[in-house]
Design an enzyme around this catalytic site. Sequence first.
Site, PDB file in Angstrom:
ATOM      1  N   ASP A 179      31.364  41.530  36.127  1.00 19.32           N
ATOM      2  CA  ASP A 179      32.430  41.158  35.511  1.00 19.32           C
ATOM      3  C   ASP A 179      32.648  41.880  34.647  1.00 19.32           C
ATOM      4  O   ASP A 179      32.017  40.817  33.516  1.00 19.32           O
ATOM      5  CB  ASP A 179      32.455  39.804  36.394  1.00 19.32           C
ATOM      6  CG  ASP A 179      33.800  39.412  35.762  1.00 19.32           C
ATOM      7  OD1 ASP A 179      34.691  39.874  35.666  1.00 19.32           O
ATOM      8  OD2 ASP A 179      33.834  38.017  35.803  1.00 19.32           O
TER       9      ASP A 179
ATOM     10  N   HIS B 101      39.684  36.890  42.405  1.00 22.57           N
ATOM     11  CA  HIS B 101      38.713  36.690  41.492  1.00 22.57           C
ATOM     12  C   HIS B 101      39.486  35.469  40.628  1.00 22.57           C
ATOM     13  O   HIS B 101      40.942  36.007  39.733  1.00 22.57           O
ATOM     14  CB  HIS B 101      37.888  37.217  40.834  1.00 22.57           C
ATOM     15  CG  HIS B 101      36.821  37.560  39.481  1.00 22.57           C
ATOM     16  ND1 HIS B 101      35.856  37.132  40.064  1.00 22.57           N
ATOM     17  CD2 HIS B 101      36.688  36.858  38.610  1.00 22.57           C
ATOM     18  CE1 HIS B 101      34.437  36.866  39.153  1.00 22.57           C
ATOM     19  NE2 HIS B 101      36.019  36.605  37.823  1.00 22.57           N
TER      20      HIS B 101
ATOM     21  N   SER C 216      41.138  39.867  38.543  1.00 25.09           N
ATOM     22  CA  SER C 216      41.003  38.785  38.049  1.00 25.09           C
ATOM     23  C   SER C 216      42.199  38.466  37.661  1.00 25.09           C
ATOM     24  O   SER C 216      42.943  39.289  36.524  1.00 25.09           O
ATOM     25  CB  SER C 216      39.983  38.922  37.097  1.00 25.09           C
ATOM     26  OG  SER C 216      40.124  37.978  36.548  1.00 25.09           O
TER      27      SER C 216
ATOM     28  N   HIS D 103      34.888  32.133  40.211  1.00 28.04           N
ATOM     29  CA  HIS D 103      33.751  32.638  38.725  1.00 28.04           C
ATOM     30  C   HIS D 103      34.111  31.036  38.243  1.00 28.04           C
ATOM     31  O   HIS D 103      34.693  30.799  36.697  1.00 28.04           O
ATOM     32  CB  HIS D 103      34.140  33.055  38.370  1.00 28.04           C
ATOM     33  CG  HIS D 103      33.037  33.925  37.366  1.00 28.04           C
ATOM     34  ND1 HIS D 103      33.497  35.034  36.478  1.00 28.04           N
ATOM     35  CD2 HIS D 103      32.151  33.408  37.573  1.00 28.04           C
ATOM     36  CE1 HIS D 103      32.433  35.044  35.159  1.00 28.04           C
ATOM     37  NE2 HIS D 103      31.480  33.781  35.627  1.00 28.04           N
TER      38      HIS D 103
ATOM     39  N   MET E   6      27.012  39.570  34.369  1.00 31.70           N
ATOM     40  CA  MET E   6      27.860  39.656  33.901  1.00 31.70           C
ATOM     41  C   MET E   6      28.583  41.102  32.605  1.00 31.70           C
ATOM     42  O   MET E   6      27.414  41.364  31.970  1.00 31.70           O
ATOM     43  CB  MET E   6      28.148  38.330  32.178  1.00 31.70           C
ATOM     44  CG  MET E   6      29.105  37.344  32.933  1.00 31.70           C
ATOM     45  SD  MET E   6      30.755  37.440  33.889  1.00 31.70           S
ATOM     46  CE  MET E   6      31.538  37.533  32.944  1.00 31.70           C
TER      47      MET E   6
ATOM     48  N   MET F 163      37.566  28.117  33.323  1.00 31.50           N
ATOM     49  CA  MET F 163      36.300  27.725  32.387  1.00 31.50           C
ATOM     50  C   MET F 163      37.518  26.914  31.223  1.00 31.50           C
ATOM     51  O   MET F 163      38.275  26.466  31.816  1.00 31.50           O
ATOM     52  CB  MET F 163      37.449  29.050  31.260  1.00 31.50           C
ATOM     53  CG  MET F 163      36.935  30.300  31.998  1.00 31.50           C
ATOM     54  SD  MET F 163      37.541  31.439  30.413  1.00 31.50           S
ATOM     55  CE  MET F 163      37.717  33.070  31.014  1.00 31.50           C
TER      56      MET F 163
ATOM     57  N   MET G 240      32.633  29.175  35.189  1.00 25.90           N
ATOM     58  CA  MET G 240      31.980  28.852  33.961  1.00 25.90           C
ATOM     59  C   MET G 240      32.773  28.268  33.012  1.00 25.90           C
ATOM     60  O   MET G 240      33.236  27.489  32.178  1.00 25.90           O
ATOM     61  CB  MET G 240      33.131  30.030  32.794  1.00 25.90           C
ATOM     62  CG  MET G 240      32.883  31.924  32.636  1.00 25.90           C
ATOM     63  SD  MET G 240      33.647  33.063  33.096  1.00 25.90           S
ATOM     64  CE  MET G 240      34.853  32.969  34.197  1.00 25.90           C
TER      65      MET G 240
ATOM     66  N   ASP H 269      39.407  33.097  37.973  1.00 26.94           N
ATOM     67  CA  ASP H 269      38.415  32.164  36.133  1.00 26.94           C
ATOM     68  C   ASP H 269      38.836  30.836  36.196  1.00 26.94           C
ATOM     69  O   ASP H 269      39.532  31.070  35.367  1.00 26.94           O
ATOM     70  CB  ASP H 269      38.024  33.723  35.139  1.00 26.94           C
ATOM     71  CG  ASP H 269      37.731  34.441  35.557  1.00 26.94           C
ATOM     72  OD1 ASP H 269      36.192  34.989  35.833  1.00 26.94           O
ATOM     73  OD2 ASP H 269      38.909  36.278  35.369  1.00 26.94           O
TER      74      ASP H 269
HETATM   75  C1  DX5 Z   1      35.622  36.631  31.972  1.00 27.79           C
HETATM   76  C2  DX5 Z   1      35.649  37.034  33.063  1.00 27.79           C
HETATM   77  C3  DX5 Z   1      36.499  37.507  33.800  1.00 27.79           C
HETATM   78  C4  DX5 Z   1      37.543  38.980  33.131  1.00 27.79           C
HETATM   79  C5  DX5 Z   1      37.502  40.583  32.412  1.00 27.79           C
HETATM   80  O1  DX5 Z   1      34.754  35.799  31.192  1.00 27.79           O
HETATM   81  O2  DX5 Z   1      34.748  36.601  33.778  1.00 27.79           O
HETATM   82  O3  DX5 Z   1      36.565  37.998  34.472  1.00 27.79           O
HETATM   83  O4  DX5 Z   1      38.798  38.652  33.911  1.00 27.79           O
HETATM   84  O5  DX5 Z   1      38.482  40.729  31.955  1.00 27.79           O
HETATM   85  P1  DX5 Z   1      38.243  42.132  32.371  1.00 27.79           P
HETATM   86  O6  DX5 Z   1      38.164  43.301  33.536  1.00 27.79           O
HETATM   87  O7  DX5 Z   1      39.701  42.324  31.621  1.00 27.79           O
HETATM   88  O8  DX5 Z   1      37.248  42.571  30.885  1.00 27.79           O
HETATM   89 ZN    ZN Z   2      35.227  36.380  36.036  1.00 28.83          ZN
END
Ligand code: DX5
Ligand code: ZN
Length: 263
Positions: A210, A68, A44, A101, A172, A72, A103, A70
């Site tokens: 994740d 990956h 990620s 992903h 998650m 947000m 969010m 993210d």
């Molecule tokens: C958080 C993300 C994850 C994040 C995980 O909401 O969806 O993808 O990068 O990070 P780690 O592996 O540090 O928990």
């Molecule tokens: Zn993620």
Amino acid sequence: MTVPAAAGLLRTLPGEPGTTPDATRAGTPAASRLGTMAVQMAPSILSADFARLADEAAAVATVADWLHVDVMDYHFVPNLTIGLPVVESLLKHTELPLDCHLMISEPDRWAAGYAEAGARNVTVHAEALQAPVRTLREIRAAGARAGLAVNPATPVEPYEDLLPEFDMLLLMTIEPGFGGQSFLDVVLPKLRRARALLQRHGTSVWLQVDGGVGEDTIERCAEAGADVFVAGTAVYGADNPAAAVEALRRHAEHATARAPWSH
Ligand code: DX5
Ligand code: ZN
């Protein structure tokens, strides 16, 4: 049973440019083609240096199956990261397939755009969807694999009938929003139930975890049924991100080979 080191092999499986989504799904799933359940690693970039994303992607390009990403929006989660323009730029600078992903609070409105831009997988959250079937179909129609994500407190059973509509289920293992959080063991029973549910249906839907996935937790995830592993801090917080991905993959493969569900 041997579990192959699959990085290079798997990269050709999740929908090549120019193939239709249906053709992608009709292709032989990685697991059955390889004769076992195959581990896929998705570093990620949330934990990477956002000012050097191309370099950070390159650092794992030879060992990862996915990158990956993210997204947000400060609404669905209390954090703000990157959006479509950055994804479009990243696509020009990496050969790794992007696993986006989302969010965000309006996935129905924005998800297809990520697929149209070239993301190979687009995952949307069950908690935010207004029209899950329509949006998952739009993602596939735009040429990507479709993922459905659920937060730790969201059950998977209500989505059982929707299994034909998505290609990956993301559980998650933290509350979404930030990297570096501690893995939530309370999700493991749901992970086992999800694997059993997928097996009952004989589906090739992938099961992704994740959040808090690292050397001390990845084996628990694999043993419980995960086959796609997102890791941010454990990869980009390491001195050598590529070596970290390889070590995590070894742990996951080891646990998968021992797990009853994989035989
Ligand atoms: C958080 C993300 C994850 C994040 C995980 O909401 O969806 O993808 O990068 O990070 P780690 O592996 O540090 O928990
Ligand atoms: Zn993620």
